[in-house]
Design an enzyme around this catalytic site. Sequence first.
Site, PDB file in Angstrom:
ATOM      1  N   VAL A   1    -106.493 -13.355  38.288  1.00 14.81           N
ATOM      2  CA  VAL A   1    -107.404 -14.465  37.722  1.00 14.81           C
ATOM      3  C   VAL A   1    -107.920 -13.763  36.228  1.00 14.81           C
ATOM      4  O   VAL A   1    -108.490 -12.660  36.073  1.00 14.81           O
ATOM      5  CB  VAL A   1    -108.598 -14.334  38.684  1.00 14.81           C
ATOM      6  CG1 VAL A   1    -109.723 -15.516  38.083  1.00 14.81           C
ATOM      7  CG2 VAL A   1    -108.320 -14.808  40.030  1.00 14.81           C
ATOM      8  N   LYS A   2    -107.661 -14.498  35.247  1.00 14.55           N
ATOM      9  CA  LYS A   2    -107.903 -14.135  33.808  1.00 14.55           C
ATOM     10  C   LYS A   2    -109.299 -14.682  33.343  1.00 14.55           C
ATOM     11  O   LYS A   2    -109.462 -15.921  33.490  1.00 14.55           O
ATOM     12  CB  LYS A   2    -106.524 -14.725  32.967  1.00 14.55           C
ATOM     13  CG  LYS A   2    -106.771 -14.175  31.556  1.00 14.55           C
ATOM     14  CD  LYS A   2    -105.159 -14.617  31.006  1.00 14.55           C
ATOM     15  CE  LYS A   2    -105.053 -14.038  29.378  1.00 14.55           C
ATOM     16  NZ  LYS A   2    -103.879 -14.806  29.037  1.00 14.55           N
ATOM     17  N   ILE A   3    -110.098 -13.821  32.928  1.00 14.21           N
ATOM     18  CA  ILE A   3    -111.442 -14.302  32.817  1.00 14.21           C
ATOM     19  C   ILE A   3    -111.704 -13.830  31.248  1.00 14.21           C
ATOM     20  O   ILE A   3    -111.519 -12.663  30.773  1.00 14.21           O
ATOM     21  CB  ILE A   3    -112.344 -13.173  33.530  1.00 14.21           C
ATOM     22  CG1 ILE A   3    -111.946 -13.230  35.217  1.00 14.21           C
ATOM     23  CG2 ILE A   3    -114.046 -13.458  33.423  1.00 14.21           C
ATOM     24  CD1 ILE A   3    -112.561 -14.549  35.781  1.00 14.21           C
TER      25      ILE A   3
END
Length: 217
Positions: free
Chosen positions: A86-88
Amino acid sequence: MKFFIDTANLDQITEAQNLGILDGVTTNPSLMAKEGITGNSNIFNHYKKICEIVDGDVSAEVISTEFNGMVEEGNHLSKISDQIVVKIPMTKNGVKALKYFSNNNIKTNCTLIFSPGQALLAAKAGADYVSPFIGRLDDITSDGLSLISEIRQVFDNYNFKTEILSASIRHNMHIIDCAKIGSDVVTAPLSSIVGLLNHPLTDSGLKKFLDDHKKGN
Ligand code: G3P
């Protein structure tokens, strides 16, 4: 050093995968839009297709800037496959979300890193990867590669397990310089990855070998 490809283009991902050197894929909303992939369900299905092509990590970026929204989107994306990271974005809510996902054993990549302090916060929050953007710093007459060196030093000082995923790669030399500094990963366009193949002495040397072989037959 791991090689990721920075694209949502399935043909290019397949080409890099077939080359046998690919460790993963990074995407972002701009790269999705470039391929004409719009709408949440189309984007979700596109991530599925990417995961079917590659064996390694696939970064999928959340759109929400609120903590609850990031958590909801990230949990949804992580159900696609164990490959999903998950890219945050590097924001206050992003740091909280990194900690949430770390506590829940979901891999994360903290994006839009432009300073060692941002990388330090992301590592403290348990990010698996930080993505410092080299090219965009170079674009504003700053030194992108110095940032990679600084983060390397900070992470090594404290044995952080967070991996440096050097992003916004513009050319082959960025990849070589990242390897010399000790970046854990580079994510690059296909052109920069296959650009590493080229050397005129390889071309002329191969031509001579083949010409000489012909003479002997
Ligand atoms: O995926 C993030 C990063 O690699 C973006 O690169 O070329 O848009 O600065 P660029």
